[in-house]
Design a protein around this motif. Structure first.
Motif: not given
Length: 821
Positions: A218-235
């Motif tokens: 909830a405290n993270k920027d939406a772009r950061f959250l998207k980036s973190a999510y894609l990083k795991v999916v990409s791995a």
């Protein structure tokens, strides 16, 4: 630590010592052992390691304070490296485990080949309450509770990490390059090799704090959250096959269909609700039409009722006049009964009666009559009428002194002490425009309470009746019954109940100008009971009023006799007013006079609110009499109404009367300044037990069913002779005879011992009360009516006598006898 069943819990923390304390407390409360805690402080504030070790009690602590923040993944890896347990779990410093959490998971893993298992958690939403200045639970919900599905895990992190327990051999390290979703990444890697087992049981709280406290998405920027999510999916993109995508999309589509179906169903329900609302409006209009019609009928009915009420008032006047005449006749009968009772209870009469019965066996009835007539004629001829009347008067005086406790003297009241029995017995022409608060303490009152409260609220002559109930832990329908009559229902814990303090609480809650205290089982007599009770207080003639108690229709012999004896002792034959004009010094009065003058009774009592607020009830027993004494000494007038009454009596077991008479005797002696003797308590109780054994043996020998007795008097005479005989021949083995169950259990810890002086005094008191009881019962009951209940009522009379003796012959207060009375 090498224990094969050891569980390691890795706790990561940073700058949240108060939350950490609660998290560690949840580990201490686990019902599983052994446990070790690997606490990793990721560059946070300094913690008191010794205090933490003390809080963890028998749980081993490994504490590591990293000087600089290395991130969640590195901190967790550090904890894994230091852990030595067979199983490893994780707990963030703001979450909590239930006591059965570890037991549940280890129990399953130990009995299966599964390497990873997880339970469910509640999502607890926290927020700060600015009014009470505390953090509260805003709401809770079960967010995740799903079986393990690896292809879903590739798209969605749906397993709360604190719910998992890993076998050490399969646990991999966290990816230190990930700032967020490092736990999800680890689960994807481990789950590919080792399927997880879901245990459908809630064993943890996943706390969601406000944005100022929560380190979450909830405290993270939406772009950061998207980036973190894609990083795991990409791995793990190589694991996502077309088949897996198809299954995921199919599940998503299915959810969409279910959602659409639910929306359509809701729309259909809304249409039905609209139709129902329209129908309700139509019914409301029909109801209003019928209400107008009913109101018209009511007006017509009220006119007819008013005419009938006027006729009833005339009839009531006639009935009231007859009631007054009946009460006057009853009073005359009671006076004659007292006189006859006095004649038959003198010592001379008892001796003559016994002699007559002996002579009756030897001499014919005709001869006996001639002798009696001759004796009367001789007495009249030799000594004259005055002498004969004087002898009768002496016997009456003897009985009068004997009928009360020997330390009591009858109050010589002046004419001002009495008031007319017609005082407040009149037809109510106009209700009093006042508010009366009726206070009723309750506890498990039973269904009869409904009738009592209905009688109270239906009283005539008072415009505003405020009903107040104070309940002390009822487990039946008492509270619901009270709420059906009043909104003034106050509840206290059972241990908070106190006869004085609870009633004072009711008085403080009251808003009326006049207070009435009544017990939950006292039934008002008549619809003008409250009006008569309040009228003398309302007219400022007195400050407080009590009324007569009439026994219930189911009252047993002892309750009936006790009521009669109490009324006779208190001179309750007519209405009376008492005040300080009746004496020079209250302290110098005898005990009976003090009781009569100041005898308020909380069973039913009315008092001015302003007077009660000044005095209230003093904590202690006999709080009503204590209040009466204070009012009398301060110049107030009190009234007792024999012409007004409540129906009230109890059929209690003997042990209750033993304790009650002890508490009564002790409290009254303290309150009325009566000197008590200082016998040893142990000796008195042993003597009571001794006489109780004699009593049991005598009842056993009496054998009412097989012996041919004709009258109650014969039974009691034989019974008293048994008692006197068994006193001499007592054998301790008699205590094995069964008597009253509660009494038998009470005396288990006391041996029966004949302390001769005590036993003699106590036995004399018992025989005196038995004789009075027999005289009363023989006038009102046939032997056939009392045969089956004779023993039970004798035990009650003995208990009452013994408790009173214990109170007046010992000095120390026995606290064990006070509870439950």
């Amino acid at each position: 630590m090498n224990d094969e069943s050891l569980v390691s819990i890795v706790v990561r923390t940073k700058d949240r010592p108060k939350l950490l304390k609660k998290a560690l407390e949840s580990i201490v409360l686990q019902d599983y052992r052994p446990i070790e805690v690997i606490l990793v402080n990721d560059g946070g504030c300094v913690l008191d390691e010794e205090e933490i070790r003390g809080d963890l009690q028998d749980i081993v602590l490994h504490y590591y304070h990293l000087e600089q923040n290395v991130g969640r993944a590195n901190a967790a890896n550090h904890g894994i490296e230091k852990a030595t347990g067979k199983y490893i779990g994780f707990l963030d410093d703001d979450d909590e485990l239930y006591p059965e959490h570890i037991t549940t998971l280890v129990g399953f893993l130990e009995k299966s080949d599964v390497k990873v298992a997880y339970t469910d958690s509640l999502m607890i939403y926290k927020e700060y309450d600015a009014v009470d200045r505390e953090i509260v639970d805003a709401k809770s919900e079960l967010v995740f509770s799903e079986e393990f599905n690896y292809y879903r895990l590739l798209f969605d992190n749906y397993i709360p990490f604190m719910c998992l327990l890993f076998n050490r051999e399969v646990l991999e390290r966290f990816n230190p390059k990930l700032e967020l979703y490092e736990d999800w990444d680890l689960l994807i890697r481990v789950g590919e090799k080792y399927p997880f087992q879901h245990i459908k049981k809630i064993t943890a709280n996943y706390n969601q704090w406000n944005p100022d406290c929560q380190i979450s998405q909830a405290n993270k920027d939406a772009r950061f959250l998207k980036s973190a999510y894609l990083k795991v999916v990409s791995a793990h993109i190589n694991k996502i096959t077309p088949e897996i995508i198809n299954r995921y999309v199919a599940d998503y589509s299915n959810v969409r269909r279910l959602y659409t179906t639910a929306v359509n169903a809701i729309e259909g329900l809304n249409e039905s609700i609209d139709k129902l609302n329209h129908r309700i409006m139509e019914l409301d209009e029909e109801g209003r039409k019928k209400e107008r019609y009913i109101n018209q009928l009511g007006t017509d009915y009220n006119e007819q009722l008013l005419a009938k009420e006027k006729h009833i008032l005339v009839l009531n006047r006639i009935i009231n006049d007859r009631d007054v005449r009946i009460l006057e006749l009853e009073s005359e009968i009671r006076k004659k009964d007292v006189f006859l009772h006095a004649l038959t209870n003198t010592k001379g009469y008892r001796v003559l009666d016994k002699a007559r019965r002996i002579r009756k066996r030897l001499v014919s009835e005709t001869i006996m009559q001639k002798v009696n007539v001759a004796r009367s004629i001789n007495l009249l001829r030799d000594e004259g009428p005055r002498s004969l009347i004087g002898k009768v008067g002496k016997r009456f005086h003897f009985y009068k002194n004997r009928s009360t406790i020997n330390m009591f003297k009858t109050l010589d009241a002046s004419s001002s002490f009495r008031v007319s029995i017609n005082a407040y017995k009149s037809v109510i022409e106009e209700p009093l425009d006042i508010k009366v608060s009726v206070i009723v303490p309750t506890k498990n009152a039973g269904v009869e309470l409904d009738y009592v409260l209905r009688r109270v609220v239906q009283q005539e002559g008072i415009k505003d009746i405020e009903l107040i109930t104070i309940d002390s832990g009822s487990t039946d329908d008492t509270v619901e019954i009270c709420k059906s009559y009043t909104s003034n229902v106050f509840q206290i814990a059972p241990e908070e109940f106190h006869h004085a303090n609870t009633r004072t609480l009711g008085g403080e809650k009251a808003s009326g100008d006049y207070l009435v205290f009544i017990t939950q089982d006292s039934i008002p007599v008549g619809n003008q009971w409250l009006y008569k009770l309040i009228m003398p207080v309302y007219k400022d003639e007195v400050s407080a009023v009590s009324v007569k108690q009439i026994i219930r229709s189911d009252a047993d012999l002892f309750a009936t006799w006790a009521n009669f004896t109490h009324n006779f002792f208190m001179q309750f034959e007519r209405d009376r007013v008492s005040n300080s004009k009746m004496f020079k010094s209250f302290a110098e009065l005898d005990v009976q006079s003090k009781r009569i003058i100041a005898g308020l009774d909380n069973v039913c009592m009315a008092i001015k609110k302003e007077v009660f607020d000044k005095y209230k009830f003093a904590p202690g027993y006999a709080e009503d009499l204590d209040l009466g004494i204070k009012l009398i000494n301060d110049g107030h007038s009190l009234m007792f109404q024999a012409s007004n009454a409540v129906i009230h009596s109890h059929n209690r077991p003997p042990l209750y009367f033993f304790k009650r008479s002890y508490v009564d005797g002790y409290s009254l002696s303290e309150l009325l300044k009566v000197q008590r003797l200082s016998y040893d308590v142990q000796a008195v109780v042993e003597s009571i037990h001794y006489l109780y054994c004699v009593l049991k043996m005598s009842l056993s020998a009496l054998d009412l069913k097989s012996r041919a007795y004709n009258e109650v008097g014969e039974v009691m005479q034989s019974f008293m002779e048994y008692i006197v005989g068994k006193m001499i021949l007592f054998d301790t083995s008699w205590q094995l005879i069964e008597g009253d169950k509660e009494f038998d259990d009470f005396f288990v810890d006391y041996k029966p011992v004949s302390h001769q002086n005590i036993v003699k005094e106590l036995n004399n008191d018992l025989l005196f009360n038995l004789k009075r009881f027999a005289d009363f019962v023989s006038k009102h009951k046939k032997l056939s009516e009392v045969r089956d209940v004779f023993a039970d009522n004798v035990y009650k009379l003995f208990a009452n006598t013994a408790g009173s003796y214990l109170a007046t012959h010992t000095m120390q207060r026995i606290e064990g006898f006070v509870g439950g009375i």
